[in-house]
Design an enzyme around this catalytic site. Sequence first.
Site, PDB file in Angstrom:
ATOM      1  CG  ASN A   1      -1.843   1.208   1.487  1.00 60.18           C
ATOM      2  OD1 ASN A   1      -1.958   2.146   0.435  1.00 60.18           O
ATOM      3  ND2 ASN A   1      -2.218   1.209   2.647  1.00 60.18           N
TER       4      ASN A   1
ATOM      5  CE  LYS B   1      -0.236   3.423   4.685  1.00 57.84           C
ATOM      6  NZ  LYS B   1      -0.188   3.427   6.072  1.00 57.84           N
TER       7      LYS B   1
ATOM      8  CG  HIS C   1      -5.871   2.425   4.871  1.00 57.10           C
ATOM      9  ND1 HIS C   1      -5.433   3.384   5.834  1.00 57.10           N
ATOM     10  CD2 HIS C   1      -4.774   1.545   4.814  1.00 57.10           C
ATOM     11  CE1 HIS C   1      -4.176   2.875   6.275  1.00 57.10           C
ATOM     12  NE2 HIS C   1      -3.818   1.839   5.821  1.00 57.10           N
TER      13      HIS C   1
ATOM     14  CD  GLU D   1      -3.021   5.792   6.613  1.00 51.71           C
ATOM     15  OE1 GLU D   1      -2.683   5.931   5.341  1.00 51.71           O
ATOM     16  OE2 GLU D   1      -1.720   5.133   7.426  1.00 51.71           O
TER      17      GLU D   1
ATOM     18  CD  GLU E   1      -3.766  -1.961   7.123  1.00 46.46           C
ATOM     19  OE1 GLU E   1      -2.729  -2.395   6.624  1.00 46.46           O
ATOM     20  OE2 GLU E   1      -4.087  -1.067   6.979  1.00 46.46           O
TER      21      GLU E   1
ATOM     22  N   GLY F   1       2.397   2.459  10.505  1.00 48.77           N
ATOM     23  CA  GLY F   1       3.413   3.564  10.409  1.00 48.77           C
ATOM     24  C   GLY F   1       4.028   4.169  11.845  1.00 48.77           C
TER      25      GLY F   1
ATOM     26  CB  SER G   1       5.010  -1.573  12.010  1.00 44.49           C
ATOM     27  OG  SER G   1       4.675  -0.135  12.063  1.00 44.49           O
TER      28      SER G   1
HETATM   29  P1  PGA Z   1       2.864   0.388   7.657  1.00 44.76           P
HETATM   30  O1  PGA Z   1       1.234   0.587   6.765  1.00 44.76           O
HETATM   31  O2  PGA Z   1       3.201  -0.949   7.148  1.00 44.76           O
HETATM   32  O3  PGA Z   1       3.313   1.623   7.021  1.00 44.76           O
HETATM   33  O4  PGA Z   1       2.384   0.435   9.072  1.00 44.76           O
HETATM   34  C1  PGA Z   1       0.375  -0.484   6.829  1.00 44.76           C
HETATM   35  C2  PGA Z   1      -0.769   0.071   6.130  1.00 44.76           C
HETATM   36  O5  PGA Z   1      -1.221   1.276   6.546  1.00 44.76           O
HETATM   37  O6  PGA Z   1      -1.396  -0.660   5.365  1.00 44.76           O
END
Ligand code: PGA
Length: 253
Positions: free
Chosen positions: A9, A11, A95, A97, A167, A173, A212
């Site tokens: 992903n 982003k 997601h 976000e 998630e 992140g 992460s």
């Molecule tokens: P990350 O993000 O691996 O940077 O924690 C995962 C995601 O949001 O899909």
Amino acid sequence: MRQPLVAGNWKMNGSKADAAALINGINAEMNKITKTEVAVCVPFPYLYLAEQLLADTSIRYGAQDVSREDSGAFTGQVSAAMLLDFGCHYAIVGHSERRMFNAESDVIVARKFMQAKKLGLTPIFCVGESLEEREGGQTETVVARQLDALLELGGIDALANGVIAYEPVWAIGTGVTATPEQAQEVHAFLRHRVAANSAEVATGLRILYGGSMKPSNAQELIRQPDIDGGLIGGAALKASDFLAICHASEALA
Ligand code: PGA
């Protein structure tokens, strides 16, 4: 046996040149990855590039969001038909976000899922709790509510051959990863909840872990019986890290 899936992903990161380099970097090693499905979910403007560079490869690609509408006066939105037009296989929906920054409710996410599915995309359906919710003992309540919104709208068939990504918001992140035990517990909970409606759908459902995941922890996570791969953010932006996660999956498959 469920085929593991490792999906990037990206982003809102990178340039056109970065996207091309990353795609080519991943593709260069795909001859060594035969048992794990590999996908990248790129920013909308780079879908054309993905289509050009990935046409004859085994890497699937998709978008990070999709409109719940067919077409029309929805400024800034991108329809499922448009994604298919660019050869997309996947669309991430729900997601955290987008739930947070774009105020997407459980119902909106469920509608996006059904729209993507109706047109023939495979939605990657994200669920997960915040730190506050986890600390308050609400993890199962929250992911059940998110899942149930989809089941109410689409019924259990919505998840036939489906993909869920668990998630935990506190792990996205942040560099803090859920322990394999914490992740497995929620994955098993989700699969049981689906199994209560259909054992067959639950068995075929791929549940990815996201938050992460990186080369150093991928294997211990993917080794868990109900973890079928990963949705990778930060570590998906470097071909060598992303490939290391694919190899970790490959070693277990
Ligand atoms: P990350 O993000 O691996 O940077 O924690 C995962 C995601 O949001 O899909």
